[in-house]
Design a protein around this motif. Sequence first.
Motif, PDB file in Angstrom:
ATOM      1  N   LYS A 141       0.840  -1.213   0.000  1.00 55.60           N
ATOM      2  CA  LYS A 141       0.000   0.000   0.000  1.00 55.60           C
ATOM      3  C   LYS A 141       0.867   1.252   0.000  1.00 55.60           C
ATOM      4  O   LYS A 141       0.645   2.183  -0.770  1.00 55.60           O
ATOM      5  CB  LYS A 141      -0.937  -0.015   1.215  1.00 55.60           C
ATOM      6  CG  LYS A 141      -1.918   1.125   1.215  1.00 55.60           C
ATOM      7  CD  LYS A 141      -2.875   1.001   0.059  1.00 55.60           C
ATOM      8  CE  LYS A 141      -3.869   2.125   0.071  1.00 55.60           C
ATOM      9  NZ  LYS A 141      -4.625   2.214  -1.148  1.00 55.60           N
ATOM     10  N   GLN A 142       1.891   1.269   0.866  1.00 55.97           N
ATOM     11  CA  GLN A 142       2.787   2.424   0.920  1.00 55.97           C
ATOM     12  C   GLN A 142       3.573   2.542  -0.377  1.00 55.97           C
ATOM     13  O   GLN A 142       3.716   3.637  -0.921  1.00 55.97           O
ATOM     14  CB  GLN A 142       3.734   2.309   2.113  1.00 55.97           C
ATOM     15  CG  GLN A 142       4.605   3.538   2.285  1.00 55.97           C
ATOM     16  CD  GLN A 142       5.474   3.474   3.525  1.00 55.97           C
ATOM     17  OE1 GLN A 142       5.572   2.450   4.190  1.00 55.97           O
ATOM     18  NE2 GLN A 142       6.118   4.580   3.833  1.00 55.97           N
ATOM     19  N   ASP A 192       2.761   1.533  -3.401  1.00 57.29           N
ATOM     20  CA  ASP A 192       1.908   1.980  -4.503  1.00 57.29           C
ATOM     21  C   ASP A 192       1.558   3.465  -4.383  1.00 57.29           C
ATOM     22  O   ASP A 192       1.529   4.186  -5.382  1.00 57.29           O
ATOM     23  CB  ASP A 192       0.634   1.145  -4.564  1.00 57.29           C
ATOM     24  CG  ASP A 192       0.919  -0.311  -4.942  1.00 57.29           C
ATOM     25  OD1 ASP A 192       2.044  -0.603  -5.394  1.00 57.29           O
ATOM     26  OD2 ASP A 192       0.016  -1.146  -4.759  1.00 57.29           O
ATOM     27  N   THR A 193       1.305   3.916  -3.165  1.00 58.80           N
ATOM     28  CA  THR A 193       0.970   5.327  -2.956  1.00 58.80           C
ATOM     29  C   THR A 193       2.174   6.210  -3.281  1.00 58.80           C
ATOM     30  O   THR A 193       2.030   7.251  -3.934  1.00 58.80           O
ATOM     31  CB  THR A 193       0.503   5.560  -1.511  1.00 58.80           C
ATOM     32  OG1 THR A 193      -0.625   4.718  -1.254  1.00 58.80           O
ATOM     33  CG2 THR A 193       0.112   7.008  -1.290  1.00 58.80           C
ATOM     34  N   LEU A 220       2.595   6.523  -6.971  1.00 55.22           N
ATOM     35  CA  LEU A 220       1.670   7.519  -7.524  1.00 55.22           C
ATOM     36  C   LEU A 220       2.215   8.936  -7.324  1.00 55.22           C
ATOM     37  O   LEU A 220       2.139   9.776  -8.220  1.00 55.22           O
ATOM     38  CB  LEU A 220       0.297   7.402  -6.874  1.00 55.22           C
ATOM     39  CG  LEU A 220      -0.573   6.215  -7.268  1.00 55.22           C
ATOM     40  CD1 LEU A 220      -1.808   6.144  -6.384  1.00 55.22           C
ATOM     41  CD2 LEU A 220      -0.971   6.325  -8.723  1.00 55.22           C
ATOM     42  N   ARG A 240      -7.927  13.181  -2.936  1.00 56.60           N
ATOM     43  CA  ARG A 240      -8.349  12.054  -2.122  1.00 56.60           C
ATOM     44  C   ARG A 240      -9.485  12.438  -1.181  1.00 56.60           C
ATOM     45  O   ARG A 240     -10.411  11.655  -0.975  1.00 56.60           O
ATOM     46  CB  ARG A 240      -7.167  11.469  -1.361  1.00 56.60           C
ATOM     47  CG  ARG A 240      -6.489  10.423  -2.208  1.00 56.60           C
ATOM     48  CD  ARG A 240      -5.002  10.459  -2.200  1.00 56.60           C
ATOM     49  NE  ARG A 240      -4.479   9.612  -3.275  1.00 56.60           N
ATOM     50  CZ  ARG A 240      -4.261  10.029  -4.507  1.00 56.60           C
ATOM     51  NH1 ARG A 240      -4.551  11.255  -4.868  1.00 56.60           N
ATOM     52  NH2 ARG A 240      -3.759   9.214  -5.409  1.00 56.60           N
ATOM     53  N   GLU A 286      -8.770   5.334   0.339  1.00 57.75           N
ATOM     54  CA  GLU A 286      -8.355   6.723   0.125  1.00 57.75           C
ATOM     55  C   GLU A 286      -7.800   7.327   1.423  1.00 57.75           C
ATOM     56  O   GLU A 286      -6.823   8.073   1.404  1.00 57.75           O
ATOM     57  CB  GLU A 286      -9.524   7.566  -0.384  1.00 57.75           C
ATOM     58  CG  GLU A 286     -10.021   7.178  -1.760  1.00 57.75           C
ATOM     59  CD  GLU A 286      -9.053   7.503  -2.877  1.00 57.75           C
ATOM     60  OE1 GLU A 286      -8.380   8.541  -2.818  1.00 57.75           O
ATOM     61  OE2 GLU A 286      -8.974   6.702  -3.825  1.00 57.75           O
ATOM     62  N   ASP A 314      -6.292   5.712   3.779  1.00 60.74           N
ATOM     63  CA  ASP A 314      -4.952   5.146   3.956  1.00 60.74           C
ATOM     64  C   ASP A 314      -3.923   5.917   3.133  1.00 60.74           C
ATOM     65  O   ASP A 314      -2.819   6.199   3.601  1.00 60.74           O
ATOM     66  CB  ASP A 314      -4.933   3.662   3.563  1.00 60.74           C
ATOM     67  CG  ASP A 314      -5.732   2.784   4.508  1.00 60.74           C
ATOM     68  OD1 ASP A 314      -6.023   3.234   5.643  1.00 60.74           O
ATOM     69  OD2 ASP A 314      -6.073   1.648   4.114  1.00 60.74           O
ATOM     70  N   GLU A 315      -4.290   6.260   1.907  1.00 58.22           N
ATOM     71  CA  GLU A 315      -3.383   7.029   1.050  1.00 58.22           C
ATOM     72  C   GLU A 315      -3.135   8.421   1.634  1.00 58.22           C
ATOM     73  O   GLU A 315      -2.019   8.930   1.580  1.00 58.22           O
ATOM     74  CB  GLU A 315      -3.932   7.128  -0.370  1.00 58.22           C
ATOM     75  CG  GLU A 315      -3.859   5.812  -1.118  1.00 58.22           C
ATOM     76  CD  GLU A 315      -4.301   5.916  -2.567  1.00 58.22           C
ATOM     77  OE1 GLU A 315      -4.521   7.043  -3.068  1.00 58.22           O
ATOM     78  OE2 GLU A 315      -4.427   4.858  -3.205  1.00 58.22           O
ATOM     79  N   ILE A 336      -0.538   8.170   4.319  1.00 55.51           N
ATOM     80  CA  ILE A 336       0.807   7.978   3.771  1.00 55.51           C
ATOM     81  C   ILE A 336       1.334   9.293   3.195  1.00 55.51           C
ATOM     82  O   ILE A 336       2.480   9.680   3.445  1.00 55.51           O
ATOM     83  CB  ILE A 336       0.806   6.860   2.706  1.00 55.51           C
ATOM     84  CG1 ILE A 336       0.508   5.515   3.378  1.00 55.51           C
ATOM     85  CG2 ILE A 336       2.134   6.811   1.962  1.00 55.51           C
ATOM     86  CD1 ILE A 336       0.173   4.393   2.413  1.00 55.51           C
ATOM     87  N   LEU A 337       0.516  10.012   2.445  1.00 53.49           N
ATOM     88  CA  LEU A 337       0.954  11.263   1.817  1.00 53.49           C
ATOM     89  C   LEU A 337       1.174  12.372   2.839  1.00 53.49           C
ATOM     90  O   LEU A 337       2.051  13.220   2.666  1.00 53.49           O
ATOM     91  CB  LEU A 337      -0.078  11.715   0.778  1.00 53.49           C
ATOM     92  CG  LEU A 337      -0.204  10.842  -0.470  1.00 53.49           C
ATOM     93  CD1 LEU A 337      -1.390  11.289  -1.307  1.00 53.49           C
ATOM     94  CD2 LEU A 337       1.072  10.859  -1.283  1.00 53.49           C
TER      95      LEU A 337
END
Length: 148
Positions: free
Chosen positions: A21-22, A24-25, A28, A60, A79, A81-82, A85-86
Amino acid sequence: MNLKQKITDDMKAAMRAGNTKQRDTIRLLQAAIKQKEVDERIELDDTAVVAVIERMLKQRKDSIEQYEAAQRHDLATAEKDEINILSVYMPKGFSDEEVDMLVNEAISAATAKGMQDMGKVMAILKPKLAGRADMGKVSALVKAKISV
């Protein structure tokens, strides 16, 4: 260490840890940064990278609203979760008191007398507050203070 290097290092760490997950984010994010650099033919500095992250966070948040309205809580959770991370790459935000103080300083510096000076005040504030305060709220605060 600049922000782009930190993002790259975090990407490598996520790959080693198997945190998909991290990973992939961050991919992006790196793609968005690279796209901006290619489009504008420049090397982004930390301020510009923060602007890219800010735009991604806003997208997001908008998506979360849409997903929750459609009762798609699984997609809204992804979203969120993203966003978590961001958000790590965003600078520490200003408190309301700090924003108020900076707005007062900018109004004084621009010698703002009314709404016609709003652009001058915002031009002073934007570089200081970009990525560290909600510019919509700042704009409303400036309007309230200079329209008195």
